[in-house]
Each structure stands twice: as C-alpha cells, then as structure tokens.
Design a protein around this motif. Structure first.
Motif, PDB file in Angstrom:
ATOM      1  N   MET A 267       3.027  62.958 -13.764  1.00 24.22           N
ATOM      2  CA  MET A 267       2.562  61.632 -13.367  1.00 24.22           C
ATOM      3  C   MET A 267       3.644  60.580 -13.613  1.00 24.22           C
ATOM      4  O   MET A 267       3.865  59.685 -12.798  1.00 24.22           O
ATOM      5  N   PHE A 268       4.369  60.695 -14.733  1.00 27.55           N
ATOM      6  CA  PHE A 268       5.426  59.738 -15.039  1.00 27.55           C
ATOM      7  C   PHE A 268       6.569  59.838 -14.032  1.00 27.55           C
ATOM      8  O   PHE A 268       7.117  58.819 -13.599  1.00 27.55           O
ATOM      9  N   LEU A 269       6.937  61.054 -13.650  1.00 29.47           N
ATOM     10  CA  LEU A 269       8.036  61.214 -12.710  1.00 29.47           C
ATOM     11  C   LEU A 269       7.659  60.712 -11.323  1.00 29.47           C
ATOM     12  O   LEU A 269       8.482  60.105 -10.629  1.00 29.47           O
ATOM     13  N   VAL A 270       6.422  60.959 -10.893  1.00 27.54           N
ATOM     14  CA  VAL A 270       5.980  60.454  -9.591  1.00 27.54           C
ATOM     15  C   VAL A 270       5.954  58.930  -9.599  1.00 27.54           C
ATOM     16  O   VAL A 270       6.369  58.275  -8.632  1.00 27.54           O
ATOM     17  N   ALA A 271       5.486  58.345 -10.704  1.00 32.61           N
ATOM     18  CA  ALA A 271       5.458  56.879 -10.815  1.00 32.61           C
ATOM     19  C   ALA A 271       6.867  56.306 -10.762  1.00 32.61           C
ATOM     20  O   ALA A 271       7.101  55.281 -10.092  1.00 32.61           O
ATOM     21  N   SER A 284       5.961  61.768  -0.011  1.00 36.21           N
ATOM     22  CA  SER A 284       5.645  63.199  -0.048  1.00 36.21           C
ATOM     23  C   SER A 284       5.328  63.656  -1.466  1.00 36.21           C
ATOM     24  O   SER A 284       4.373  64.412  -1.694  1.00 36.21           O
ATOM     25  N   GLY A 285       6.131  63.220  -2.456  1.00 34.59           N
ATOM     26  CA  GLY A 285       5.871  63.596  -3.840  1.00 34.59           C
ATOM     27  C   GLY A 285       4.543  63.060  -4.338  1.00 34.59           C
ATOM     28  O   GLY A 285       3.823  63.732  -5.084  1.00 34.59           O
ATOM     29  N   TYR A 289       1.288  65.410  -5.450  1.00 31.70           N
ATOM     30  CA  TYR A 289       0.675  65.302  -6.778  1.00 31.70           C
ATOM     31  C   TYR A 289      -0.839  65.144  -6.645  1.00 31.70           C
ATOM     32  O   TYR A 289      -1.611  65.788  -7.376  1.00 31.70           O
ATOM     33  N   LEU A 290      -1.289  64.297  -5.733  1.00 30.35           N
ATOM     34  CA  LEU A 290      -2.733  64.086  -5.560  1.00 30.35           C
ATOM     35  C   LEU A 290      -3.443  65.391  -5.226  1.00 30.35           C
ATOM     36  O   LEU A 290      -4.557  65.643  -5.694  1.00 30.35           O
ATOM     37  N   ASP A 291      -2.804  66.232  -4.414  1.00 28.65           N
ATOM     38  CA  ASP A 291      -3.407  67.516  -4.036  1.00 28.65           C
ATOM     39  C   ASP A 291      -3.389  68.505  -5.201  1.00 28.65           C
ATOM     40  O   ASP A 291      -4.375  69.205  -5.448  1.00 28.65           O
TER      41      ASP A 291
END
Length: 454
Positions: A267-271, A284-285, A289-291
């Motif tokens: 979650m931190f990396l996507v943020a 895309s990332g 993550y949501l999926d």
C-alpha cells in the motif's frame, strides 16, 4: 477519552491531539485543536475510533498518548520542557512513567545519530550504528511490557534503515561487496521479525524508508546524474528513474510472508507511485492492488481516496483557490494573478532542497516579465515569527504568503502536497499546467520558454 490539564505558556503555539494516520504523508488526518484559557487550562474529549496511537503536539514537538475511552487523562505541561517532565494522572501511570524515562534517556540521541550518519556519508570515523543500537537497548530497558512497546520495534527499524544507508555510503570502496551486505541486512531483519505487520506498523513510514534507501544502494542516482551531467534534486531523479527504483524496492517486499503485512507494505509503495509520477503511469499499479488485496478495505479505500485526490489536481484541472496574507497583512488571491503563468512555491526555511532552488529561481524570475510570469511563495512553516525571519534572510523578490499550520496549511492540503519543495504551475486561464514535475534547477526555464512562446 477525557483529557484535561494546564500549560504554563503557549504564546502563538499550535496545540492539538491527532490520530496517527494510516499513511504518514497522504492520509487524511483527524486533528483536534486545543485552545487553552488565559490561565492555561484546557479540556477536550477525544473520540477513540480505533487503537491507533494518539499524539499530543505543541508546534513541532510531540508526546504519544495511550488511546483508551475509559481513561481520564490529566496533564500538567511546562511549555519550555515539553515533551519532557509532564506531570500525569492516568490509569496507565506506570506506562507513562516508563515512556517519560525513555524520552529523557534518548534526549539528543537522534541528533547525535544524524550527525554520525553524516560523518559516515563523508567517509569519516563514526559511531552511528552503535548509537542506533544503543537506542534499541534504552527502549527495551524501559518500554518492554508497556503500551509503548512499539517504540522498540520502531528503533529496530531505524537501525535497519541506517545499516542500509551505510551500504550506499560505502559503494565503490575497494573490496566492498554491496550485494552480500544488502542480503545479510535483510536476512537478519527477517530473522528479527522486522517484516511482520506489527513491526512495519510501528515504523515512521511503514516500509517506505527501508525500500527507499535499499533502492539507492544500486548506484541509480549516480547514473541519472551522470546522464544529465549535473546533480539533480532527489525528486527529479525519483521521477526519471522510477521504474528502475521501484523494481529494487519490490525486492524488499519479497521478504514479507504474511499476507496482511504484505498488503500493508505494498500500500505504501502504490501510494508513493500515485504521489510521485504521472497519474496515467500510476494507474496500472493502483488497479492491480485493488484487485489483489480487495479484502483489506482500509487500504483499498485509502488508495482510492488518494488516487481521486491526485487526479483532481492533475494538469488541465482548475487550480485550487486561495486567500492568504503577506508579511504586511495584505490579502492575495489566485484571481489577482489571472492572465499569467504562476508558480506556487511551497517551502520552509528548514528545507535545504527548497533553499537550493532559490538562486536559479531568482535568475528565472528576473528574466521573465511580470506580465507573463509570477512566483508566489507559500510557507509551510509552523511558526509565523520564524517565517518572517526567513523571508528577511533570503530576500526573494516575489510575494511571500503565510497560512500557518505547517503541512496542514489549507492551500498545501488542497493541492495534496506530501512534502517540500512542492511546485504547482498555473496557466493564465487559472488551470493547473504542471503538477510538481518542475524545478528551477532542472526544467523550469525550458518549460516557461515553451509555454510562453506558444
């Protein structure tokens, strides 16, 4: 949770209690302001939504509180010595006493560690890692078995970060095997249970600091600087080499076995991806993550919120309005500057990268007409007196505005700022032209030449 007390002097200090946010930089914050009476007395009821830590802040100093709805906490605070030497009445008195002993024993230690790490970076003799280990020992001695035990995990994480930083500092030394050193640090961290959910949650920024400094140990920053023939600001390097850096960050995630801990770390990396690169490249990332982690609604809800927030300030969107005062008390609004390009410069005097931009910003400012281009400095300084001193010191010729509240300053928050320096370029029609991907030392002159020529 009932909290009452007195404070002997506040002046212009900003006093509040806040919940520790999910994401240290991008999450919405629950902040409860405290306004003491003339005699310094205050009373506040703080709703306890979760078991997340509560933080009592006076300007930029803080003291952690134990969240418990049944506790009637009473505090007697000396402003001059805060956060040390607070008189406390609480059902958790022994825990608070242990925490205060810990704070007193580590007073000044973080600054010593920072100084020693700078010596390490400069190739000088130092005791940085020994001091980091000493902080762990102090935490274990005082906080084991208390409600503040998470500070032990936090201190262990800080040591891991400093060890990883030391790898970058030793790159290029004869006989130094960076690959083996990296692997040894992460294997030991895994053996010490650093990659558990509880440990990651105790860190200042989740997994961010470990992954960030790990990626730096591969010489990517030097490669980008060499390619451009100059030393670029870190933020520009992170954008230019994002894919390569992110690939290295993900190597750290592979050490995490627990699914919840993995979801928390990713979650931190996507943020960071959403906050640091173009929204189209982050898409895309974010969707993946949501999926993949749909069962962790707290994390997916936060990322959805943050994605939509950043999208709302992407180029082409209307600029956020503001009404802020300069040092003479005159009010400035965005409407006052319509018809020209406007660079919003969010800064503070303690931010060295902000200050490094000023000489080139002054040259660019002098080379463009005020009919075409303006800069507006918006301070994120907490203390107004410090801001006034800073604008006198640096003598920048563009308007300087102030709204208080540090990073909680309303205009900064409206633009979803996460750190400084932070730049927004607004076009003559009042729309966002560029979102934090310009720097005076990097590309501002070129961008302005292209836009104004058009």
């Amino acid at each position: 949770m009932s909290i009452t007390g007195t404070i002997d002097y506040t002046g212009n200090a900003q006093i509040s209690i806040s919940e520790q946010p999910l994401h240290y930089k991008y999450s919405p914050k629950k902040i409860y302001s405290i306004s003491p009476e003339q005699n310094g007395a205050f009373e506040i009821n703080v709703p306890i939504h979760t078991t997340k830590n509560l933080i009592l802040s006076i300007d930029d100093n803080s003291f952690s509180l134990i969240p418990d709805a049944s506790d009637e906490l009473k505090l007697l605070i000396s402003r001059s010595s805060f956060p040390l030497d607070i008189d406390i009445e609480s059902k958790f008195l022994k825990d608070y006493e242990a925490y205060q002993t810990y704070l007193n024993e580590i007073e000044g230690l973080d600054k010593r560690i920072e100084k020693e790490m700078n010596n390490f970076k400069a190739g000088l003799e130092n005791s940085a890692l020994e001091l980091s280990a000493q902080k762990i020992q102090i935490a274990e001695k005082n906080l084991s078995g208390t409600a503040f035990e998470y500070f032990i995990k936090k201190a262990k994480g800080e040591l891991i970060v400093n060890k990883i930083k030391s790898v970058e500092y030793r790159l290029g030394q004869n006989g130094f095997d960076a690959g083996s050193e990296r692997a040894e640090i992460l294997e030991q961290a895994k053996a010490d249970n650093f990659f558990t959910f509880e440990s990651l949650q105790a860190q200042r920024a989740g997994i961010r600091d470990v992954t960030h400094y790990y990626a730096r140990t591969f010489g990517i920053y030097d490669s980008v600087n060499q390619a451009y023939g100059k030393d670029l600001a870190e933020y520009d390097i992170k954008r230019l080499a994002y894919e390569e850096l992110n690939e290295k960050r993900m190597e750290v995630i592979d050490y995490i076995e627990d699914r919840k801990a993995q979801a928390y770390a990713k979650m931190f990396l996507v943020a960071e991806r959403i906050g640091e690169i173009e929204i189209s490249k982050a898409e895309s990332g974010y969707r993946s993550y949501l999926d993949e982690y749909s069962e962790f609604e707290e994390y997916t809800n936060f990322l959805t919120y943050f994605y939509n927030e950043i999208k709302s300030v992407s180029p082409g969107e209307p600029a956020k309005l503001f009404s802020l005062k300069d040092e003479q008390g005159n009010t400035h609004t965005l409407e006052d500057y319509k018809g020209k390009y406007v660079l919003l410069d969010f800064w503070a005097g303690w931010c060295q990268p902000c200050l490094d931009e000023f000489p080139v910003m002054r040259d660019i400012y002098n080379d463009f007409s005020r009919e075409d281009f303006e800069i507006i400095g918006i301070s994120t300084e907490i203390n107004e007196d410090v801001w006034r001193s800073d604008i006198e010191k640096f003598e920048n010729p563009w308007p300087q505005l102030y709204g208080g509240n540090g990073f909680d300053q309303e205009t900064f928050k409206a633009y979803k700022g996460g750190g400084i320096p932070f730049y927004i370029l607004i076009d003559p029609d009042g729309n966002i032209a560029r979102y934090n991907d310009i720097r005076a030392t990097f590309n501002l002159r070129e961008v302005l030449n292209n836009l104004i020529d058009e």
